[in-house]
Design a protein around this motif. Structure first.
Motif, short mmCIF file in Angstrom:
data_model
loop_
_atom_site.label_atom_id
_atom_site.label_comp_id
_atom_site.label_asym_id
_atom_site.label_seq_id
_atom_site.Cartn_x
_atom_site.Cartn_y
_atom_site.Cartn_z
N GLY A 157 49.91 -37.50 8.06
CA GLY A 157 49.71 -36.21 7.72
C GLY A 157 50.34 -35.20 8.56
O GLY A 157 49.73 -34.19 9.13
N LYS A 201 43.54 -31.34 11.97
CA LYS A 201 43.13 -32.23 10.94
C LYS A 201 41.59 -32.06 10.88
O LYS A 201 41.00 -32.50 9.98
CB LYS A 201 43.74 -33.41 11.20
CG LYS A 201 44.84 -33.57 11.09
CD LYS A 201 45.24 -33.36 9.29
CE LYS A 201 46.85 -33.61 9.17
NZ LYS A 201 47.16 -33.41 7.76
N PRO A 205 40.56 -31.60 7.20
CA PRO A 205 41.16 -33.26 7.03
C PRO A 205 41.60 -33.40 5.74
O PRO A 205 41.26 -32.61 4.57
CB PRO A 205 39.40 -33.83 7.03
CG PRO A 205 38.46 -32.54 6.80
CD PRO A 205 39.10 -31.39 7.33
N GLU A 206 42.49 -34.13 5.76
CA GLU A 206 43.21 -34.67 4.36
C GLU A 206 43.22 -35.90 4.10
O GLU A 206 42.75 -36.74 5.01
CB GLU A 206 44.67 -34.01 4.36
CG GLU A 206 44.49 -32.40 4.48
CD GLU A 206 46.21 -32.03 4.72
OE1 GLU A 206 46.43 -31.21 3.70
OE2 GLU A 206 46.53 -32.09 5.65
N THR A 210 45.54 -40.00 10.10
CA THR A 210 44.93 -39.00 11.10
C THR A 210 43.57 -38.38 10.98
O THR A 210 42.64 -38.75 11.94
CB THR A 210 45.97 -37.78 11.62
OG1 THR A 210 47.36 -38.48 11.74
CG2 THR A 210 45.43 -37.02 12.62
N SER A 211 43.45 -38.01 9.76
CA SER A 211 42.11 -37.71 9.41
C SER A 211 41.21 -38.73 9.27
O SER A 211 39.91 -38.73 9.88
CB SER A 211 42.11 -36.80 8.06
OG SER A 211 42.93 -35.83 8.06
#
Length: 413
Positions: A157, A201, A205-206, A210-211
């Motif tokens: 991300g 993030k 968040p996605e 990473t999220s």
């Protein structure tokens, strides 16, 4: 042998094959100087595999290396031993951290990326196809770099506006010509960029790794959750390892095929597959030449007499081991995609075997297949001897890879 002088490794790797021959000639393991730190370089593949699977060898410098404090203050490669992630973890800490990352590289997830990787390669090749015949292109810059950056950025991300920054900073992490001060400033810069990514993030968040790691970190009451430093350094590991190494494998595979067209003919006539090309590249020119560091937890007698003492640093010299005659006989220095055994240590061995190996293999195989389908007559624009090695004793690539994708009959060869 024990009374041999310490071999000083060339930080620019100007003739790494000669250096690797010298390492092998000095026995299964020999003492080397790596930017001012003395370590045992292990180039015998049997001994190296034994050490990489031994419970008496650690990667935790803080706990098991007497030279750790001095390295933090004076060693240009301090980040390699100071990071707080599974790269330097030992025992239960390593198992905990690896267990949290492994789902991102499951066979199902990697297979699902096939179509995305093909689309990325196609998008990279389309502008190159529009160039006139005879035009010279640096394929390291125009293919080997952008594909791994795009893939790992999607996985993690990383926004597009940060790609160039991460590339520059990661390249400098793998550099071995920086001073300790220059390396420390680079470390500070990469940590600033990672903190920016984490903050972004956490706020938005996605659907990316990473999220997911941040959410795991922020769970209350989970004793296995990542600490702040583990979160940051795990992101660093995944972004840097997922990018830098794959760049070099693409670079070396293209170079080997163009330097010896007979190898490309093997693929086209069905005598070998693209998978064979990738594996032979990993054996013949692995992405990482030397990987710092590991540490002995007890005295380890070597087969030829010397003893690695408790606390001594150990350098895994993968490139030298891959061409050891005990593995591949008299033809070890030759690139031959049809050889029956392509055994190698390019991704390590044992509990620290690279989690991203299936993804890296998929990226390289896809890039090669689509590249040579699109440009079947591609050729090197300079003699292979003029391709300058990337000046680092860690990474194994070239500074540039000039090719003519569509040779023009009027261009002198």
């Amino acid at each position: 042998m024990a009374d041999d002088p310490v071999l000083v490794l060339d930080p620019t790797a100007s003739d790494h094959h000669a250096e690797h021959r010298a390492l092998r000639a000095r026995g299964p393991a020999t003492r080397v100087d790596i930017l001012g730190v003395t370590a045992w370089s292990v180039s015998d593949p049997g001994l190296l595999k034994q050490l990489l699977t031994s419970p008496h060898i650690s990667k935790n410098a803080r706990a098991h290396w007497p030279g750790f404090d001095d390295a933090l203050a004076t060693w240009p490669l301090a980040l390699w031993v100071a990071v707080d992630n599974m790269f330097t973890a030992y025992g239960s800490d390593h198992r905990r951290l690896r267990r949290m990352i492994a789902p991102a590289f499951s066979a199902r997830r990697v297979t699902a990326l096939q179509a995305d990787i093909e689309a990325l390669v196609t998008g990279i090749l389309d502008p190159l196809d529009a160039l006139p015949a005879g035009a010279v292109v640096d394929l390291r810059e125009r293919l080997a770099y952008p594909l791994p950056i795009a893939v790992v950025s999607r996985l993690m991300g990383v926004p597009e506006e940060q790609h160039a920054q991460f590339r520059t900073l990661v390249d400098r992490i793998f550099a071995t010509t920086l001073s300790a001060d220059e390396a420390a400033k680079n470390t500070a810069a990469v940590y600033d960029l990672l903190s920016e990514l984490i903050e972004s993030k956490r706020a938005r968040p996605e659907d990316d790794m990473t999220s997911l790691l941040i959410a795991t970190r922020d769970e209350e009451g989970d004793g296995d959750a990542l600490s702040d430093s583990e979160l940051r350094d795990t992101l660093l590991l995944m972004i840097s390892a997922g990018y830098e190494t794959t760049v070099n494998v693409i670079d070396q595979a293209v170079t080997s095929l163009l330097a010896d067209p007979a190898q490309l003919a093997h693929v086209r006539t069905g005598r070998c597959t693209w998978h064979d090309i990738v594996e032979e590249t990993l054996r013949h020119e692995p992405a990482v030449k030397h990987l710092p560091l590991r540490y002995a937890l007890q005295d380890i007698p070597l087969p030829d007499g010397p003893v690695i003492r408790t606390g001594d640093a150990i350098l895994a010299s993968y490139a030298a081991a891959n061409r050891h005659p005990s593995l591949h006989g008299d033809t070890a220095d030759e690139f031959d995609a049809t050889r029956p055994s392509k055994e190698h240590l390019a991704f390590g061995h044992g509990v620290h075997f690279c989690l991203g190996a299936p993804l890296a293999r998929l990226e390289v195989e896809t890039a090669l297949r689509l590249l040579f389908e699109r440009f079947p007559d591609m050729e090197l624009a300079v003699p292979v001897a003029e391709l300058a090695p990337y000046p680092t004793l860690i990474s194994n690539g070239h500074t540039f890879l000039p090719v003519r994708l569509k040779p023009d009959g009027d261009v002198p060869r």
